[in-house]
Design an enzyme around this catalytic site. Structure first.
Site, PDB file in Angstrom:
ATOM      1  N   ASP A 256       0.879  -1.159   0.000  1.00 47.35           N
ATOM      2  CA  ASP A 256       0.000   0.000   0.000  1.00 47.35           C
ATOM      3  C   ASP A 256       0.924   1.219   0.000  1.00 47.35           C
ATOM      4  O   ASP A 256       2.115   1.116   0.322  1.00 47.35           O
ATOM      5  CB  ASP A 256      -0.956   0.010   1.194  1.00 47.35           C
ATOM      6  CG  ASP A 256      -2.147   0.950   0.926  1.00 47.35           C
ATOM      7  OD1 ASP A 256      -2.057   1.800   0.013  1.00 47.35           O
ATOM      8  OD2 ASP A 256      -3.165   0.841   1.633  1.00 47.35           O
TER       9      ASP A 256
HETATM   10  C1  BGC Z   1      -4.915   3.397  -0.074  1.00 46.58           C
HETATM   11  C2  BGC Z   1      -4.988   2.412  -1.219  1.00 46.58           C
HETATM   12  C3  BGC Z   1      -4.759   3.145  -2.511  1.00 46.58           C
HETATM   13  C4  BGC Z   1      -3.412   3.855  -2.452  1.00 46.58           C
HETATM   14  C5  BGC Z   1      -3.073   4.621  -3.700  1.00 46.58           C
HETATM   15  C6  BGC Z   1      -3.655   4.243  -0.116  1.00 46.58           C
HETATM   16  O1  BGC Z   1      -3.715   5.258   0.819  1.00 46.58           O
HETATM   17  O2  BGC Z   1      -5.001   2.708   1.142  1.00 46.58           O
HETATM   18  O3  BGC Z   1      -6.224   1.759  -1.223  1.00 46.58           O
HETATM   19  O4  BGC Z   1      -4.841   2.262  -3.588  1.00 46.58           O
HETATM   20  O5  BGC Z   1      -3.440   4.777  -1.378  1.00 46.58           O
HETATM   21  O6  BGC Z   1      -3.887   5.714  -3.858  1.00 46.58           O
END
Ligand code: BGC
Length: 731
Positions: A256
């Site tokens: 993530d």
């Molecule tokens: C989120 C993800 C997301 C990623 C990119 C993170 O903060 O938890 O679900 O895909 O950011 O935007």
């Protein structure tokens, strides 16, 4: 690239294997790997910008481009900022939130969703779609429930598979998130989830396993939290032992954004691609931050001084190359489609199919006399909600709100008058994407209610459209809700309206359960969702009866927060413990969440898991029980075409562990004309009877007497069959 090689005077057979699209992917991966330096291998393992990682320029291997996901293709952002880049050609089709997709209980709808969003991603030249999300709704307060598929592992598992397949048909990888036991936003990057193995395997892993083994997902995103005291983006047990070991996952594990936290663990425990912003993605910026990523310079140093080995590097790099050959360099070129009528129609159909009619004492479908008056009250009748909510924030070509759709549907037939009733969230922009609405209003709460009542008093019907929105503390990434109630004192508005009209229809728009203490005062209640581009049309299709509702709740709606299985701070949101750096939360409730709790130990819910009404009626009658094959006949006994979701639950035999009263193990959505019948068969396998034995580390179907229960919600069983297992089976 092939052209370049040929133009250098080479013969066709001189095309390197990795560029030869007729060759097997594994051969291409090995060939590319054999041509790459250590530095080049490391370079493909980490971000070079907010949403991309480098390819191998020397070999013509392209960059990997990711995009959120999971409801539409995110607007382009700046190279290293969350703010949008200001492109004018990146307004997408916004599809309904995944909570709505889950509420369709329709695998075909999920395939359609996956195909359409995959086409949009491909058209926008994205290789990885950061979605879908399948974290289980453990608490109704989780800010990201709207991005997930409900409270049941079987339902989520069945719904995620077609989505993944549909996306990947377009040579776009689905990146299933957030792996795993990531069920709250409160302190999401600093909370350790303590979960026993039985609960992990029975509740929190099955949807991921289905996505990997049945859906063939090419990517998985690790979650921000910790499990077993180790961050999940490089969690040995989750990634190495279970995902890549037990399940045989051959795709990439993506962190993530900023979720990788440790140099040694990132190198060692199953992470393949690291994304984020700055050095650790979470706190301070560093110039040339990407080179400082855990899987960049620190990894290279470890490879050079022997702390990390070649084998691990080749495994990671092979996975990334496999991803590239499956997507961008796939043998079969795909081009995708973007913002086309077919996608808008799909968004509308899915949003309508997921809309749940919770209660109806005759107010729906809407019947308004010619020249009559419809009073529409509530902020969510007008507020555009494709914008907001966190990383699923989208910029869409257009968004039809419920008021616009009602005005369109009743043009020339009845007057539609809107009053706000309450002021909730007046913000209209997120990461510089703006809906362009002006939602400011300086009336007092009393005046707002009085104005709403004045409009409602002489109306032929009153539709309240409220609920949650995507601002902080509601259905929103990074925060959880504080209470189960509708915010902004909406209850007062509903009660005031109920006092002046006998025909009050309440539409709750949300991605999570809200309490409905006013339910007895409403004539009809509809659960709507964040419906995307065609949100208003879809809702009004259901209100008018143009679409006969067939959505079913993917989660239980409890009566109050006191009723939910999470009773202590240990369980949620976690506690501080001496000597431990991170918050600790304990899944003490074990497997008893959602209807597993309410049907076994809890008080009855307001509306049960799987519940949803139709404008027609259905009868379900048992027809056959032979061996493991159980059949019921479903008949549409009303006067309209409609669809029923026939649900099969198993009630367990007595066994050494305490089990939920029943668990969902099958469902079919059946569309029937008036008077039509169809026989629905359910086959019950040993797996359907089993619980996870943590000591033996296997599934056990314990000998004894089970019941196969067929019904239309977890608390509405219409037929039951006995099933006996004479010998315990270990699976
Ligand atoms: C989120 C993800 C997301 C990623 C990119 C993170 O903060 O938890 O679900 O895909 O950011 O935007």
């Amino acid at each position: 690239m092939a052209l370049t090689v040929l133009s250098c005077g080479s013969r066709n057979e001189d095309i390197p294997v990795y560029l030869d699209k007729t060759k097997d992917i594994e051969a291409r991966v090995q060939d590319a790997l054999s041509r790459m330096t250590t530095e080049e291998k490391v370079a493909i393992l980490h971000a070079q910008s907010k949403f991309s990682s480098a390819g191998v320029p020397r070999l013509g291997i392209p960059e990997v481009w990711c995009t959120d996901g999971p409801h539409g293709i995110r607007p382009e952002v700046l190279w290293d900022e969350w703010d949008q880049a200001g492109w004018t050609n990146d307004s997408c089709t916004a599809f309904p939130a995944l909570s709505c997709l889950a509420a369709t209980w329709d695998r075909e709808m999920s395939l359609l969703y996956g195909r359409c969003i995959g086409e949009e991603a491909r058209y926008r030249k994205k290789d990885v779609l950061l979605g879908p999300g399948v974290n289980i709704c453990r608490t109704p307060l989780n800010g990201r429930n709207f991005e997930y598929m409900g409270e049941d592992p079987y339902l989520a598992g069945e719904m995620v598979v077609p989505y993944v397949k549909g996306v990947q048909e377009n040579n776009v990888a689905a990146c299933v998130k957030h792996f795993a036991v990531n069920n709250q936003e409160t302190l999401r990057t600093g909370t350790n989830s303590n979960v026993d193995d039985r609960t992990l395997y029975e509740i929190y892993l099955p949807a991921f396993k289905a996505a990997v083994q049945k859906g063939g997902a090419w990517a998985i995103m690790g979650s921000y939290n910790l499990y077993n005291g180790q961050f999940n983006c490089h969690n040995k047990k989750l990634l190495q032992d279970i995902l890549k070991g037990e399940w045989g996952f051959d795709g990439v594990v993506v962190s993530d954004w900023g979720g990788a936290r440790d140099d040694d663990e990132a190198a060692a425990y199953g992470l393949d691609m690291e994304y984020g912003t700055w050095t650790n993605g979470l706190t301070g910026a560093a110039s040339d931050g990407y080179s400082n990523y855990h899987l960049a310079r620190p990894y290279l140093e470890r490879l050079r001084d022997g702390r990390a080995g070649e084998e691990g590097l080749n495994d990671k790099a092979s996975r990334v190359l496999r991803l590239i050959f499956r997507t961008n360099m796939n043998a079969e070129t795909k081009w995708g489609r973007f913002t086309c009528p077919e996608h808008y129609q799909a968004a509308r159909d899915i949003a309508a199919a997921g809309t749940v009619l919770l209660k109806n004492e005759g107010a729906l479908p809407l019947r308004v006399p010619q020249g009559g008056k419809i009073a529409v009250i509530g902020e969510n009748a007008v507020k555009k909600m494709v914008v907001g909510g966190g990383s699923s924030n989208l910029k869409t070509r257009y968004e039809i709100n419920p008021l616009e759709a009602l005005e369109e549907a009743f043009a020339g037939k009845a007057g539609v008058v809107w009053e706000r009733g309450y002021v909730g969230d007046i913000s209209t922009s997120y990461n510089l994407v703006d809906t362009g609405q002006d939602l400011s209003d300086d009336r007092s709460p009393e005046t707002l209610i009085a104005d709403a009542v004045a409009v409602a008093r002489d109306a032929d019907c009153v539709i309240f459209i409220g609920g949650l929105n995507k601002s902080s503390g509601q259905d929103n990434e990074g925060t959880d809700r504080k209470s189960l109630e509708m915010p902004y004192a909406q209850q007062d508005v509903i009660e005031a309206l109920a006092a002046v009209t006998p025909k009050l229809i309440v539409v709750n728009i949300s991605g999570s359960p809200v309490s409905m203490p006013w339910a007895g005062k409403a004539d009809a209640i509809v659960q709507g969702w964040y419906g995307g581009t065609e949100s208003g049309h879809a809702l009004v299709d259901v209100l008018t009866g143009a679409v006969n509702p067939s959505g079913k709740l993917p989660f239980t709606i409890p009566c109050s927060l006191e009723d939910i299985p999470l009773k202590t701070a240990r369980q949620y949101p976690g506690i501080r413990e001496e000597g431990k750096q991170y918050m600790q939360e304990y899944y003490d409730e074990g497997v008893f969440i959602g209807y597993r709790w309410y049907d076994t130990k809890g008080p009855g819910p307001q509306f049960a898991f799987g519940h949803g009404l139709s404008y027609t009626t259905f009868e379900i009658a048992p027809v056959k029980a032979s061996g493991r094959d159980f059949a019921v006949k479903v008949t549409n006994t009303g006067e309209r075409e409609g669809a029923e979701v026939v649900q099969m639950y198993i009630a367990p035999a007595e066994c050494p562990v305490e089990r939920p009263a029943k668990e969902l193990k099958g469902f079919e959505k059946v569309r029937l004309a008036p008077g039509e019948s169809r026989t629905v068969h359910f086959k019950v396998s040993d797996e359907d009877l089993a619980y996870f034995d943590a000591d033996k580390h296997c599934w056990v179907a314990y000998k004894g007497d089970y019941q196969v229960l067929v019904g239309v919600s977890s608390d509405d069983v219409r037929a039951s069959f006995p099933l006996s297992l004479s010998k315990t089976v270990e699976i």
